[in-house]
Design an enzyme around this catalytic site. Structure first.
Site, short mmCIF file in Angstrom:
data_model
loop_
_atom_site.label_atom_id
_atom_site.label_comp_id
_atom_site.label_asym_id
_atom_site.label_seq_id
_atom_site.Cartn_x
_atom_site.Cartn_y
_atom_site.Cartn_z
N HIS A 56 -2.28 -2.86 2.72
CA HIS A 56 -1.67 -3.30 1.47
C HIS A 56 -0.66 -4.42 1.72
O HIS A 56 0.13 -4.35 2.66
CB HIS A 56 -0.98 -2.12 0.80
CG HIS A 56 -0.28 -2.48 -0.49
ND1 HIS A 56 -0.93 -3.05 -1.55
CD2 HIS A 56 1.03 -2.35 -0.88
CE1 HIS A 56 -0.08 -3.24 -2.54
NE2 HIS A 56 1.11 -2.84 -2.15
N SER A 57 -0.70 -5.46 0.88
CA SER A 57 0.31 -6.52 0.88
C SER A 57 0.47 -7.14 2.27
O SER A 57 -0.47 -7.69 2.82
CB SER A 57 1.63 -5.96 0.34
OG SER A 57 2.60 -6.97 0.19
N TYR A 58 1.67 -7.03 2.87
CA TYR A 58 1.90 -7.63 4.18
C TYR A 58 1.07 -6.97 5.27
O TYR A 58 0.82 -7.56 6.32
CB TYR A 58 3.39 -7.53 4.54
CG TYR A 58 3.82 -8.50 5.62
CD1 TYR A 58 4.26 -9.78 5.28
CD2 TYR A 58 3.78 -8.16 6.96
CE1 TYR A 58 4.64 -10.69 6.25
CE2 TYR A 58 4.16 -9.05 7.95
CZ TYR A 58 4.59 -10.32 7.59
OH TYR A 58 4.96 -11.22 8.56
N THR B 86 -5.49 -4.74 -0.28
CA THR B 86 -5.00 -4.61 -1.65
C THR B 86 -3.79 -5.52 -1.82
O THR B 86 -2.77 -5.33 -1.17
CB THR B 86 -4.62 -3.15 -1.99
OG1 THR B 86 -3.63 -2.68 -1.07
CG2 THR B 86 -5.83 -2.26 -1.92
N GLY C 296 -2.01 -6.64 5.13
CA GLY C 296 -3.19 -7.50 5.27
C GLY C 296 -2.92 -8.65 6.22
O GLY C 296 -3.77 -9.03 7.02
#
Length: 416
Positions: A292-294, A320, A296
């Site tokens: 999720h977010s960072y 995500t 990734g």
């Protein structure tokens, strides 16, 4: 409307200055005297006196809150949700109270990972000495031995820690919205081994030792008056430099320093370390990431640093609202091509779920999460697991065809 103590103290001085400024030139001397008086008032100290002590409970019970049977945080006596503005017009104090509660929530989630999800807490670095800073991750009992499937969860940046997607959702919504527990339980039910990363636990804070520096002014040949002026300038510079920190937390008396955890000093370092020491050593034929977010960005950095290994072991990646950028991170062409085939990024969008969303980056497909703000990754639990299962079956089919062809059980033209 409430008026702070510092405002009440300064109000008469401001009024006097306004009255004097309306007078003639003969009032200039009084104005100068009042300005000098204002310059001597320590506003930081006034703010500190205005604010209640930053002395908060260290348990949920101390805060008079508890999680009910629905996983919602509620006041023990009133049954009301958490109230941020506990004290009116004291935003900094309310924020510190919220942060103190958040630290308790983090420990509470850690306990749930061990007790409710039956995960093991594994200390890292694996060869850490007793005295050096340490972090930890969580793993299922079969994380390294499951021969089929392993799921790796990576949260985003900020205050969240292992087992959390969004602290705000845990406090204001419920545990199922803000923690990774629904993902973990569903994955284990479907036969996955599970590893939960802790990429934001990069250092520990300790009190900064006080260093007494002996002044060398006594041995200087400079006149005493000049030394005094230099000392005064130095003190004023330090005061200005420290002003922001004092304003943010004027009651903080201890100076803290950060001791970084070896080979885990950033989310990117942490992901690589866990890969090298755990994921790469696992028996699973198919490894799946949910980031999720960072998280990734941390995965993309992992792939840049360990491209061949990741390609040989990772089957699919569900991102995500990932903030990765293949240009800024300088991901090569072969990585971008692999991501197009094996990754999918659900992004904040009001389009129907799984609708294709245009992207400026030449990497993985982007599809709508059907949410204006994607914080609760658990809302994508079924689409994500469905995609991972689909890609796994596709990989298994490709391997089966290759095995049949290499065994010459079918004619060569059937395999082409």
């Amino acid at each position: 409307m409430s008026i702070s103590l510092s405002s009440l103290i300064l109000l008469p001085i401001w009024i006097s200055m306004a009255q004097i400024q309306q007078g003639g030139p003969d009032e200039k001397e009084k104005t100068t005297a009042l300005k000098d008086l204002l310059s001597r008032i320590d506003l930081d100290e006034l703010m500190k006196k205005d604010e209640p002590p930053l002395d908060f409970p260290d348990t949920l019970e101390g805060f008079e809150y508890a999680f009910n049977e629905k996983g919602q945080l509620r006041h023990i006596k009133t049954g009301e949700p958490f109230v941020f503005n506990y004290r009116e017009d004291l935003h900094r104090w309310n924020q510190k109270r919220y942060e103190a509660l958040g630290e308790i929530i983090t420990k509470y989630v850690y306990e749930l990972l061990e007790k409710d999800c039956n995960l093991k807490k594994i200390s890292i670095p694996v060869d850490a000495t007793e005295s050096e800073p340490k972090s930890f991750i969580f793993m299922s009992e079969d994380a390294l031995t499951n021969p089929q499937k392993l799921m790796v969860l990576i949260h985003g940046s900020g205050v969240v820690r292992a087992g959390q997607w969004a602290r705000r959702l845990i406090i204001n919504e419920d545990l199922d919205s803000g923690t990774q527990i629904p993902f973990i339980k569903r994955a284990m039910d479907e036969g996955y081994g599970v590893i939960v990363l802790n990429p934001n636990e990069n250092y520990i804070e300790v009190e900064k030792p006080k260093i007494h520096v002996q002044s060398s002014s006594d041995s200087s040949d400079e006149p005493a008056e000049k030394r005094e002026r230099k000392d005064k300038v130095s003190k004023e510079t330090k005061k200005r430099r420290d002003f922001y920190e004092k304003y943010r937390n004027p009651q903080r008396e201890k100076e803290m320093m950060q001791l970084y955890i070896r080979e885990n000093g950033s989310p990117e370092e942490h992901a690589i370390y866990v890969w090298d020491h755990f994921i790469a050593q696992s028996a699973a034929e198919n490894v799946f990431f949910v980031a999720h977010s960072y998280g990734g960005l941390a995965f993309v950095e992992l792939m840049i640093q360990r491209e061949a290994d990741v390609k040989s072991k990772v089957t699919a990646v569900a991102l995500t609202d990932s903030v990765h950028n293949v240009w800024h991170q300088e991901a090569g062409k072969t990585i971008r091509e692999w991501m197009r085939e094996n990754c999918c990024n659900w992004v904040s969008s009001t389009e129907p779920l799984d609708t294709s969303v245009e992207s400026m980056l030449p990497d993985c497909p982007r599809v709508s999460a059907d949410l204006q703000m994607l914080e609760s990754v658990n809302l994508l639990l079924y689409p994500v697991l469905s995609l991972l299962s689909h890609i796994r079956k596709s990989h298994l089919l490709q391997k089966l065809i290759f095995h049949i062809c290499s065994s010459h059980l079918l004619r060569h033209d059937v395999c082409n």
